[in-house]
Design a protein around this motif. Structure first.
Motif, PDB file in Angstrom:
ATOM      1  N   LYS A  10       0.840  -1.209   0.000  1.00  0.00           N
ATOM      2  CA  LYS A  10       0.000   0.000   0.000  1.00  0.00           C
ATOM      3  C   LYS A  10       0.869   1.251   0.000  1.00  0.00           C
ATOM      4  CE  LYS A  10      -4.515  -1.204   1.796  1.00  0.00           C
ATOM      5  NZ  LYS A  10      -5.466  -1.061   2.891  1.00  0.00           N
ATOM      6  N   LEU A  11       1.909   1.225   0.852  1.00  0.00           N
ATOM      7  CA  LEU A  11       2.805   2.386   0.925  1.00  0.00           C
ATOM      8  C   LEU A  11       3.522   2.572  -0.415  1.00  0.00           C
ATOM      9  CD1 LEU A  11       3.903   4.597   2.705  1.00  0.00           C
ATOM     10  CD2 LEU A  11       5.637   3.046   3.561  1.00  0.00           C
ATOM     11  N   LEU A  13       2.415   1.717  -3.281  1.00  0.00           N
ATOM     12  CA  LEU A  13       1.442   2.227  -4.242  1.00  0.00           C
ATOM     13  C   LEU A  13       1.303   3.749  -4.109  1.00  0.00           C
ATOM     14  CD1 LEU A  13      -0.570   1.254  -6.403  1.00  0.00           C
ATOM     15  CD2 LEU A  13      -2.325   1.299  -4.633  1.00  0.00           C
ATOM     16  N   ILE A  14       1.204   4.207  -2.847  1.00  0.00           N
ATOM     17  CA  ILE A  14       1.093   5.655  -2.626  1.00  0.00           C
ATOM     18  C   ILE A  14       2.315   6.366  -3.205  1.00  0.00           C
ATOM     19  CG2 ILE A  14       1.060   7.459  -0.854  1.00  0.00           C
ATOM     20  CD1 ILE A  14      -0.568   5.559   0.879  1.00  0.00           C
ATOM     21  N   CYS A  15       3.505   5.789  -2.915  1.00  0.00           N
ATOM     22  CA  CYS A  15       4.743   6.410  -3.413  1.00  0.00           C
ATOM     23  C   CYS A  15       4.769   6.404  -4.943  1.00  0.00           C
ATOM     24  CB  CYS A  15       5.963   5.670  -2.880  1.00  0.00           C
ATOM     25  SG  CYS A  15       6.197   5.912  -1.121  1.00  0.00           S
ATOM     26  N   ALA A  18       2.549   9.023  -6.294  1.00  0.00           N
ATOM     27  CA  ALA A  18       3.176  10.326  -6.079  1.00  0.00           C
ATOM     28  C   ALA A  18       4.295  10.549  -7.094  1.00  0.00           C
ATOM     29  CB  ALA A  18       3.726  10.418  -4.660  1.00  0.00           C
ATOM     30  N   SER A  21       2.886  11.189 -10.610  1.00  0.00           N
ATOM     31  CA  SER A  21       2.306  12.517 -10.802  1.00  0.00           C
ATOM     32  C   SER A  21       3.396  13.586 -10.810  1.00  0.00           C
ATOM     33  CB  SER A  21       1.230  12.823  -9.761  1.00  0.00           C
ATOM     34  OG  SER A  21       1.642  12.403  -8.498  1.00  0.00           O
ATOM     35  N   LEU A  22       4.438  13.392  -9.970  1.00  0.00           N
ATOM     36  CA  LEU A  22       5.545  14.354  -9.971  1.00  0.00           C
ATOM     37  C   LEU A  22       6.253  14.334 -11.317  1.00  0.00           C
ATOM     38  CD1 LEU A  22       7.243  14.068  -6.484  1.00  0.00           C
ATOM     39  CD2 LEU A  22       5.928  15.949  -7.409  1.00  0.00           C
ATOM     40  N   VAL A  25       4.152  16.171 -13.921  1.00  0.00           N
ATOM     41  CA  VAL A  25       4.216  17.628 -13.752  1.00  0.00           C
ATOM     42  C   VAL A  25       5.583  18.140 -14.184  1.00  0.00           C
ATOM     43  CG1 VAL A  25       4.083  19.519 -12.094  1.00  0.00           C
ATOM     44  CG2 VAL A  25       2.529  17.603 -11.890  1.00  0.00           C
ATOM     45  N   ASN A  26       6.629  17.371 -13.845  1.00  0.00           N
ATOM     46  CA  ASN A  26       7.980  17.791 -14.209  1.00  0.00           C
ATOM     47  C   ASN A  26       8.153  17.850 -15.725  1.00  0.00           C
ATOM     48  OD1 ASN A  26      10.660  18.509 -13.591  1.00  0.00           O
ATOM     49  ND2 ASN A  26      11.315  16.446 -14.123  1.00  0.00           N
ATOM     50  N   VAL A  28       5.994  18.484 -17.922  1.00  0.00           N
ATOM     51  CA  VAL A  28       5.308  19.653 -18.482  1.00  0.00           C
ATOM     52  C   VAL A  28       6.056  20.939 -18.148  1.00  0.00           C
ATOM     53  CG1 VAL A  28       3.157  20.970 -18.436  1.00  0.00           C
ATOM     54  CG2 VAL A  28       3.097  18.478 -18.328  1.00  0.00           C
ATOM     55  N   THR A  29       6.549  21.014 -16.885  1.00  0.00           N
ATOM     56  CA  THR A  29       7.071  22.305 -16.432  1.00  0.00           C
ATOM     57  C   THR A  29       8.559  22.499 -16.708  1.00  0.00           C
ATOM     58  OG1 THR A  29       7.404  21.354 -14.246  1.00  0.00           O
ATOM     59  CG2 THR A  29       5.373  22.593 -14.603  1.00  0.00           C
TER      60      THR A  29
END
Lengths: 185, 205
Positions: A10-11, A13-15, A18, A21-22, A25-26, A28-29
């Motif tokens: 589970k942990l 998966l969360i990582c 994250a 998504s980072l 975003v990276n 794109v930016t």
């Protein structure tokens, strides 16, 4: 055993979410940020060049402070000075400084770039007014690196941020010495 | 619902009553504009992390909840920072230094742990807004006192011909510099905390 695996996955998966998504975003930016930084550097160079031609960048190896320079030429192509890319030591880490220095070692202009100084204290060095105490020094008078070399008013203004002040001073001193040595050769 | 919002402003003010997030309060309260910037950043990230934590509260295993919160908060802060730098460079220039500090701001983790993981999304949003605004107001008060006494100025946003800096006559020429330094920050926060304690005790009877 099963429990640990369940918690761990589970942990993980969360990582993973994250991280993905980072990464997105990276992607794109990042190009935009790089473009912005380059623009900022060009603007700083223009400001530091005081109307002279900026030549091609040269790296300086094996110097802890002077990382490289752009030669500054007047209209006829004679070299009048340098724009140095300097890294000084501040209170919060490296101070990236761009400085115009004449071939005789006189500090012409200084712009503070990236730094991690304390907002309200060391960060004040980003203010163009702050750099006035260094400008014009280096040739006839020494670059100030200690508080006692400043006027009372300037010394009061840097109270609480003397490490930033000394860091910039020492970087500029190294740049001035570098320019003098190059000029003598 | 409204109670979740208003409690953060006075009754459970993060700085003066819960005493959370003192590091940024000490660090950036040298100028009023810094307080506004930090406050805006905290409200934004607190809102995001409270929403995500309350949404995921049944998914996150009890034993690893703190690492999970930290991952959520840190990702959120990084996304905010990157987006801001790319698309709002002017805002990033004035807020940029505060954004990474928000990850380690205890208020964010504190609210995730104490509130968002036990409550609904809607109450968590109200809690985030109340706590964020309470933090901002507290920071503004500290910064106002410190800048007023310590520098003799009040720095706000520059608008048009107004440079954003209000100079206080007499004090601007003879500022009490200690208020601008760390010791002054501790003094100001100490006195304000004492005042808040006295006031809430008196109110409680």
């Amino acid at each position: 055993m099963n429990d640990i695996l369940k918690i761990g996955s589970k942990l993980a998966l969360i990582c993973a979410v994250a991280a993905i998504s980072l990464g997105l975003v990276n992607a794109v930016t990042e190009p935009k940020i790089n473009q912005m930084r380059e623009q900022k550097l060009m603007n700083a160079l223009k400001k530091v060049a005081v109307g002279m031609e900026v030549g091609k960048y040269k790296e300086v190896p094996d110097n802890p402070v002077v990382k490289g320079y752009y030669p500054l030429n007047d209209n006829s192509g004679t070299q009048k000075g340098y724009i140095f890319n300097l890294v000084g030591i501040g209170y919060g880490g490296d101070l990236n400084i761009i400085a115009g220095v004449s071939t005789k070692g006189k500090i012409l202009s200084v712009v503070m770039m990236n730094n991690q100084e304390t907002p309200g204290l060391g960060k004040e060095a980003e203010n163009p007014e702050y750099m006035k105490k260094y400008i014009g020094t280096g040739e006839d008078s020494p670059v100030p690196v200690r508080k006692s070399q400043l006027s009372q008013e300037d010394a009061d203004a840097i109270t609480g941020a003397s490490i930033t002040f000394m860091g910039i001073g020492k970087a500029l001193e190294a740049a001035s010495d570098f320019a003098k040595k190059e000029g003598a050769e | 619902m409204l109670k979740e919002f208003t409690k953060g402003i006075f009754k459970e003010n993060p700085i003066f009553i819960i005493v959370l997030g003192l590091c940024p309060a000490l660090g950036v309260s040298t100028k009023v504009i810094n307080a506004i910037g930090m406050g805006a950043g905290v409200i934004f990230v607190l809102l995001g992390s409270n929403i995500f934590v309350s949404l995921l509260k049944n998914f996150i295993p009890e034993k690893v909840r703190i690492p999970s919160y930290i991952v959520i908060i840190a990702s959120f802060v990084t996304i905010v920072q990157m987006t801001m730098e790319a698309f709002a460079p002017a805002l990033y220039k004035s807020l940029g230094v505060f954004v990474p500090l928000i990850v380690v701001n205890c208020i964010i983790l504190g609210r995730a742990e104490a509130f968002a993981n036990k409550n609904t999304v809607m109450s968590s949003i109200m809690d985030a807004l109340g706590m964020g605004i309470g933090f901002t107001l507290a920071l503004l008060l500290i910064a106002f006192i410190r800048e007023f006494l310590g520098a003799g100025t009040i720095t706000l946003f520059p608008v048009g011909s107004f440079s954003g800096v209000i100079r206080i006559p007499v004090l601007a020429d003879n500022p009490v510099r200690v208020f601008g330094l760390a010791a002054g920050a501790l003094l100001v926060i100490g006195f304000l905390k004492a005042f808040f304690n006295w006031y809430s005790e008196r109110r409680a009877g």
